[in-house]
Design a protein around this motif. Structure first.
Motif, short mmCIF file in Angstrom:
data_model
loop_
_atom_site.label_atom_id
_atom_site.label_comp_id
_atom_site.label_asym_id
_atom_site.label_seq_id
_atom_site.Cartn_x
_atom_site.Cartn_y
_atom_site.Cartn_z
N UNK A 57 1.10 4.55 -2.44
CA UNK A 57 0.57 5.22 -3.62
C UNK A 57 -0.93 4.93 -3.62
N UNK A 58 -1.74 5.85 -3.09
CA UNK A 58 -3.16 5.56 -2.88
C UNK A 58 -3.92 4.96 -4.07
N UNK A 59 -3.68 5.41 -5.30
CA UNK A 59 -4.46 4.83 -6.40
C UNK A 59 -4.09 3.38 -6.76
N UNK A 60 -2.87 2.95 -6.40
CA UNK A 60 -2.43 1.62 -6.88
C UNK A 60 -1.84 0.69 -5.82
N UNK A 61 -1.54 1.18 -4.63
CA UNK A 61 -0.93 0.31 -3.62
C UNK A 61 -1.83 -0.89 -3.33
N UNK A 62 -1.22 -2.07 -3.12
CA UNK A 62 -2.02 -3.26 -2.83
C UNK A 62 -2.75 -3.18 -1.50
N UNK A 63 -2.24 -2.37 -0.57
CA UNK A 63 -2.90 -2.16 0.71
C UNK A 63 -3.37 -0.71 0.80
N UNK A 125 -6.49 -4.10 -0.80
CA UNK A 125 -7.33 -3.21 -1.61
C UNK A 125 -8.60 -3.91 -2.11
N UNK A 126 -8.47 -5.14 -2.56
CA UNK A 126 -9.61 -5.84 -3.18
C UNK A 126 -10.56 -6.45 -2.14
N UNK A 127 -10.00 -7.18 -1.19
CA UNK A 127 -10.86 -7.91 -0.24
C UNK A 127 -11.35 -7.04 0.91
N UNK A 128 -10.65 -5.93 1.17
CA UNK A 128 -10.94 -5.05 2.31
C UNK A 128 -10.76 -5.77 3.65
N UNK A 129 -9.91 -6.78 3.66
CA UNK A 129 -9.59 -7.53 4.87
C UNK A 129 -8.11 -7.32 5.18
N UNK A 135 0.56 -5.31 7.71
CA UNK A 135 0.92 -4.27 6.74
C UNK A 135 2.27 -4.56 6.10
N UNK A 136 2.50 -3.96 4.95
CA UNK A 136 3.74 -4.19 4.22
C UNK A 136 4.95 -3.76 5.04
N UNK A 137 6.10 -4.31 4.70
CA UNK A 137 7.34 -3.99 5.42
C UNK A 137 7.69 -2.51 5.29
N UNK A 138 7.52 -1.93 4.08
CA UNK A 138 7.83 -0.51 3.88
C UNK A 138 6.94 0.37 4.75
N UNK A 139 5.68 0.02 4.81
CA UNK A 139 4.74 0.76 5.62
C UNK A 139 5.09 0.66 7.10
N UNK A 140 5.36 -0.54 7.55
CA UNK A 140 5.72 -0.78 8.96
C UNK A 140 6.97 0.01 9.33
N UNK A 141 7.99 -0.07 8.51
CA UNK A 141 9.25 0.64 8.81
C UNK A 141 9.06 2.15 8.84
N UNK A 142 8.30 2.67 7.88
CA UNK A 142 8.05 4.10 7.84
C UNK A 142 7.30 4.58 9.08
#
Length: 153
Positions: A57-63, A125-129, A135-142
């Motif tokens: 979710x681009x506006x709120x995802x932590x990554x 999102x905050x540190x840009x590191x 990456x998150x598990x959901x992202x990796x699996x997708x």
């Protein structure tokens, strides 16, 4: 990548596709889709997949994904009006980065019109590191579902 290999691409080589209807404003003065539009399309197909299949979710995802590299090999022109199929696969999946390959096919034509590469590095999102654990598990699996060397879903 060598041009003959790119020209051999087929829709069936890709695991996700998105339709796009060209607009009059997509054309340049040479009466074909402008190069900058291809990058807009690459961004659209990648982010559509991430939102629909990776719980991004681009506006709120932590990554978030930062584009660190992109390029396009233009193989044949497309001109308005046309319907194109944007075909997406993952060529390489790392801990915090992913290399996408996007092919552009014109509806009614079998030959690929353009093949692009787009590299995202997923960062906090905050540190840009990059996150410590990648990456998150959901992202990796997708993204794993799009790996080029896996069977088609």
């Amino acid at each position: 990548m060598a041009t003959p290999a790119l020209k051999a691409r087929r829709r069936s080589d890709y695991k996700f596709q998105l339709e796009y209807r060209t607009r009059w404003s997509d054309n340049d003065m040479y009466h074909h889709v402008n190069n900058s539009v291809y990058y807009y399309l690459f961004d659209s197909v990648v982010n559509t997949y991430l939102i629909q299949h990776c719980s991004l979710h681009p506006p709120t995802s932590p990554q978030i994904g930062l584009v660190v590299h992109s390029h396009c090999d233009y193989l044949a022109p497309i001109e308005f009006p046309a319907v194109v199929d944007l075909a997406l696969r993952v060529r390489k999946l790392g801990n915090s980065s992913v290399t996408y390959e996007i092919a552009v096919f014109e509806r009614g034509h079998e030959e690929v019109k353009a093949v692009g590469e787009f590299i995202h590095v997923f960062v906090d999102r905050r540190s840009r590191r990059p996150a410590k654990n990648g990456m998150s598990e959901e992202l990796q699996k997708g993204l794993e579902r799009l790996l080029a060397d896996r069977p088609r879903l």
